[in-house]
Design an enzyme around this catalytic site. Structure first.
Site, PDB file in Angstrom:
ATOM      1  N   ASP A 271      72.084  29.237 -22.623  1.00 24.66           N
ATOM      2  CA  ASP A 271      70.413  29.701 -22.791  1.00 24.66           C
ATOM      3  C   ASP A 271      70.256  30.962 -24.469  1.00 24.66           C
ATOM      4  O   ASP A 271      71.062  31.515 -24.589  1.00 24.66           O
ATOM      5  CB  ASP A 271      70.269  30.969 -21.927  1.00 24.66           C
ATOM      6  CG  ASP A 271      68.258  30.982 -21.709  1.00 24.66           C
ATOM      7  OD1 ASP A 271      68.146  30.785 -21.891  1.00 24.66           O
ATOM      8  OD2 ASP A 271      67.850  30.646 -19.947  1.00 24.66           O
TER       9      ASP A 271
ATOM     10  N   ASP B 185      64.960  29.914 -25.357  1.00 25.28           N
ATOM     11  CA  ASP B 185      63.693  31.016 -24.566  1.00 25.28           C
ATOM     12  C   ASP B 185      62.959  31.392 -25.001  1.00 25.28           C
ATOM     13  O   ASP B 185      62.853  31.435 -25.983  1.00 25.28           O
ATOM     14  CB  ASP B 185      64.848  32.212 -24.015  1.00 25.28           C
ATOM     15  CG  ASP B 185      64.462  32.997 -23.268  1.00 25.28           C
ATOM     16  OD1 ASP B 185      63.528  32.941 -22.293  1.00 25.28           O
ATOM     17  OD2 ASP B 185      62.942  34.157 -23.439  1.00 25.28           O
TER      18      ASP B 185
ATOM     19  N   GLU C  19      61.987  26.293 -24.218  1.00 26.78           N
ATOM     20  CA  GLU C  19      60.821  26.733 -23.195  1.00 26.78           C
ATOM     21  C   GLU C  19      59.214  26.688 -23.513  1.00 26.78           C
ATOM     22  O   GLU C  19      59.074  28.097 -24.888  1.00 26.78           O
ATOM     23  CB  GLU C  19      61.547  28.358 -22.430  1.00 26.78           C
ATOM     24  CG  GLU C  19      60.211  28.705 -21.579  1.00 26.78           C
ATOM     25  CD  GLU C  19      60.062  30.424 -21.308  1.00 26.78           C
ATOM     26  OE1 GLU C  19      60.336  30.368 -19.757  1.00 26.78           O
ATOM     27  OE2 GLU C  19      60.901  30.991 -22.078  1.00 26.78           O
TER      28      GLU C  19
ATOM     29  N   HIS D 283      63.664  29.412 -12.484  1.00 27.52           N
ATOM     30  CA  HIS D 283      64.609  31.045 -11.886  1.00 27.52           C
ATOM     31  C   HIS D 283      63.602  31.702 -12.501  1.00 27.52           C
ATOM     32  O   HIS D 283      63.312  33.105 -11.945  1.00 27.52           O
ATOM     33  CB  HIS D 283      65.704  31.618 -13.157  1.00 27.52           C
ATOM     34  CG  HIS D 283      65.177  31.958 -14.166  1.00 27.52           C
ATOM     35  ND1 HIS D 283      64.827  30.472 -15.262  1.00 27.52           N
ATOM     36  CD2 HIS D 283      65.297  32.240 -15.204  1.00 27.52           C
ATOM     37  CE1 HIS D 283      64.929  30.511 -16.691  1.00 27.52           C
ATOM     38  NE2 HIS D 283      64.986  32.308 -16.263  1.00 27.52           N
ATOM     39  N   ASP D 284      62.599  30.992 -12.749  1.00 23.74           N
ATOM     40  CA  ASP D 284      61.053  32.076 -13.144  1.00 23.74           C
ATOM     41  C   ASP D 284      59.768  32.098 -12.378  1.00 23.74           C
ATOM     42  O   ASP D 284      58.636  31.861 -12.659  1.00 23.74           O
ATOM     43  CB  ASP D 284      60.555  31.818 -14.518  1.00 23.74           C
ATOM     44  CG  ASP D 284      61.067  32.168 -15.634  1.00 23.74           C
ATOM     45  OD1 ASP D 284      62.338  33.062 -14.992  1.00 23.74           O
ATOM     46  OD2 ASP D 284      61.568  31.971 -17.042  1.00 23.74           O
TER      47      ASP D 284
HETATM   48  C1  GLC Z   1      61.514  33.354 -20.618  1.00 24.55           C
HETATM   49  C2  GLC Z   1      62.870  33.041 -19.679  1.00 24.55           C
HETATM   50  C3  GLC Z   1      62.576  34.468 -17.779  1.00 24.55           C
HETATM   51  C4  GLC Z   1      62.133  35.483 -19.017  1.00 24.55           C
HETATM   52  C5  GLC Z   1      61.571  36.097 -20.923  1.00 24.55           C
HETATM   53  C6  GLC Z   1      61.767  36.936 -21.270  1.00 24.55           C
HETATM   54  O1  GLC Z   1      60.092  32.827 -19.733  1.00 24.55           O
HETATM   55  O2  GLC Z   1      62.745  32.134 -18.649  1.00 24.55           O
HETATM   56  O3  GLC Z   1      63.076  34.575 -16.844  1.00 24.55           O
HETATM   57  O4  GLC Z   1      61.735  36.581 -18.204  1.00 24.55           O
HETATM   58  O5  GLC Z   1      61.725  34.677 -21.360  1.00 24.55           O
HETATM   59  O6  GLC Z   1      63.075  36.491 -21.921  1.00 24.55           O
END
Ligand code: GLC
Ligand code: CA
Length: 557
Positions: free
Chosen positions: A98, A201, A258, A330-331
């Site tokens: 990540d 991320d 992402e 995971h979100d």
């Molecule tokens: C992304 C991650 C999430 C995190 C956020 C801030 O959305 O997947 O888990 O809280 O970024 O880093």
């Protein structure tokens, strides 16, 4: 289209904290992942995405990194990671890490130095502004986890710093070339070590709309969603191009962004033939029914919406590149709980949903536990919630006038904790995840839903997922499954989701999504049934009848 090494693979996301705990401290660890590599290989996944394992105070479960070059002792050591890379390689599994570089932790050395000397070189790694008590902040944007995006700089009374997420996640200043260089050096260090690439991320946030300024408030708190600034900020691809040129491209790395809120014209720059990412997640399902008011106002999603959303995104990217298809991560809450109505949450229904998603044109990313149909957990006490997002949304719901019970019920179904409960390996205590007390309680349904029960059973959901992954790799079918064009079929028909994949062969993917039988006229001769989530199927005079929740993958003429 140029063929890439990653096109035909299936990816598997591991959330290390909840995957496998080998030393019994209740926290999943890297040795635990190593132990389960054989399992991942058996399933057939060939790309392994690890959520963050770097040193971190875990304010946001590792997405707040205090040292990019070392492993948090709770997860293991760098030697463990080296061993993981080596063992994964032996099994034909590419590991991606990540990459969290929109922000770091407020405990990172860069930030500590910035606090000591805000005018010095590290001060310029962040967004630090002068401020006096009683003054408004430089902008009224609401951070993703609630409250303003500004916080007092530790050790100062007249300076503040910007954070898009939690106050323990100060944003890095990408306008500063020295910061960018430091990030690239770090990325190359990991690529040289042997990681195959990154999941990137929150990357769209690195470009801020500057100078900071207020936008019209969208809630009574006087703030506006930070997404408003994303809509206005321009030029993120300039940074991304530079990053790709200096890091990913020379290493032929695989990257998945992402990305939320991209602009239409940016899509080719992101995932086109010469885009800065290999792919990016398709969040069209995730985004359904989001309410600006908050989670408490979000309506349940229907399978009709699911169909429309994914067909729309398929059309959008067909000529551009590949999206990474997901049901969950995971979100998010568990996909089967989010997309399927309660009566559809059987193994049959879960196979249907999994099948409809898996055979979309794109790169499938499975999330740990999805392959056994893990469901949302039971959240009956806000004091036991870990996820900072849920805690914030609970407060938003209370502020909107909901009772504590209503607020809890409203946020429980969307909580990120749903996906973060430990992996359900077997029916032994703690689901075989840990010999100690798990950091987050195991879903009480683990005695019923677990891998051991499904692994040896040919008609289990797990066997179905394994077969789907095998089909994607099957030399006779791969060309069509990976590269074939997607064409929706009988799109207007409610209760049915069907599409063709047309390549060397013609495949027809069909699911009865509404609990009603569905007639499916066959456009050509049925050559073979590749997957069926029920024992039989009904065919008569060139027409199939799908039973409720039935899923079929067919090869047709
Ligand atoms: C992304 C991650 C999430 C995190 C956020 C801030 O959305 O997947 O888990 O809280 O970024 O880093
Ligand atoms: Ca452990």
């Amino acid at each position: 289209m140029e063929r890439k090494w990653w096109h035909g693979k299936t990816a598997y996301q591991v959330y290390p904290k909840s995957f496998m705990d080998l030393n019994g401290d209740g926290i999943g660890d890297v040795p635990g992942v190593i132990e389960k590599l054989d399992y991942i290989q058996e399933l057939g996944a060939e790309i392994l995405w690890l959520s963050p394992i770097y040193c971190s105070p875990l304010a946001d479960q590792g997405y707040d990194i205090s040292d990019y070059f070392s492993i948090d002792p709770r997860f293991g050591t760098m030697a463990d990671v080296d061993r993981l890379l080596e063992e994964a390689k032996k099994r034909g599994i590419a590991v991606i890490m990540d990459l969290v570089v929109n922000h770091c932790s407020d405990e990172h050395e860069w930030f500590r130095r910035a606090c000591e000397d805000p005018e010095g070189p590290y001060g310029k790694f962040f967004y630090i502004r002068d401020w006096q008590e009683g003054q408004p902040y430089p902008c009224n944007w609401r951070s993703y986890f609630g409250g303003p995006c500004w916080n007092l700089l530790p050790g100062h009374t007249d300076k503040i710093y910007f954070h898009a997420f939690h106050r323990k996640q100060p944003d890095l200043n990408w306008e500063n070339p020295e910061l960018r260089q430091a990030v690239y050096d770090m990325i190359n260090w990991w690529l040289d070590k042997g990681v195959a690439g990154f999941r990137i991320d929150a990357i769209i946030n690195i470009k801020k709309f500057l100078p900071f300024q207020d936008f019209p408030a969208d809630r009574e708190d006087g703030m506006c969603s930070i997404r408003e600034m994303l809509a206005r900020a321009k030029g993120v691809t300039v940074f991304l191009e530079e990053m790709a040129d200096r890091t990913f491209r020379p290493h032929d790395a695989f990257t998945v962004g992402e990305v939320f809120d991209e602009k239409e014209e940016e899509l080719p720059l992101f995932i086109g033939e010469h885009g800065c990412f290999s792919t990016m997640f398709d969040f069209s399902g995730t985004l359904l029914n989001k309410s600006p008011k908050g989670w408490y106002d979000q309506k349940p999603v229907t399978m009709e919406q699911y169909k429309q959303a994914f067909f729309a995104s398929q059309r959008r990217v067909a000529k551009v590149g590949f999206l990474a298809t997901i049901l969950e991560n995971h979100d998010e809450p568990r996909g089967v709980s989010f997309f399927l109505p309660p009566e559809g949450r059987t193994e049959t229904g879960k196979k249907m949903l999994g099948g409809l998603s898996f055979f979309l044109r794109g790169l499938p990313f499975l999330y740990q536990g999805q392959e056994i149909g893990m469901e949302n957990t039971v959240i009956s006490d806000i004091a036991r919630v870990d996820d900072i997002s849920t805690l914030d949304e609970y407060q938003v719901a209370l502020d909107a006038g909901l009772s504590p019970e209503e607020a809890l019920a409203a946020v429980a179904r969307l909580s990120r904790d749903n996906a973060r409960t430990p992996m359900q390996w077997d029916a032994s205590p703690n689901a075989g995840f840990s010999a100690g007390e798990p950091w987050l309680p195991v879903n009480p349904n683990y005695t019923r839903i677990n891998l051991a029960e499904q692994r040896g059973r040919p008609d289990s959901l797990w066997s179905f997922y394994r077969e789907m992954i095998r089909i994607r790799k099957d030399p006779e079918l791969a060309e069509t499954v990976v590269y074939g064009a997607l064409e929706p079929y009988l799109e207007e028909r409610e209760g049915l989701m069907a599409y063709f994949r047309r390549g060397e062969r013609t495949l027809l993917v069909a699911g009865s999504t509404g609990g009603e039988p569905q007639r499916l006229p066959l456009p050509g001769r049925l050559k073979r049934v590749l997957l069926n989530n029920l024992e039989d199927y009904k065919e008569q005079a060139g027409e199939l009848t799908l039973a409720p929740w039935q899923f079929l993958l067919l090869e047709v003429e």
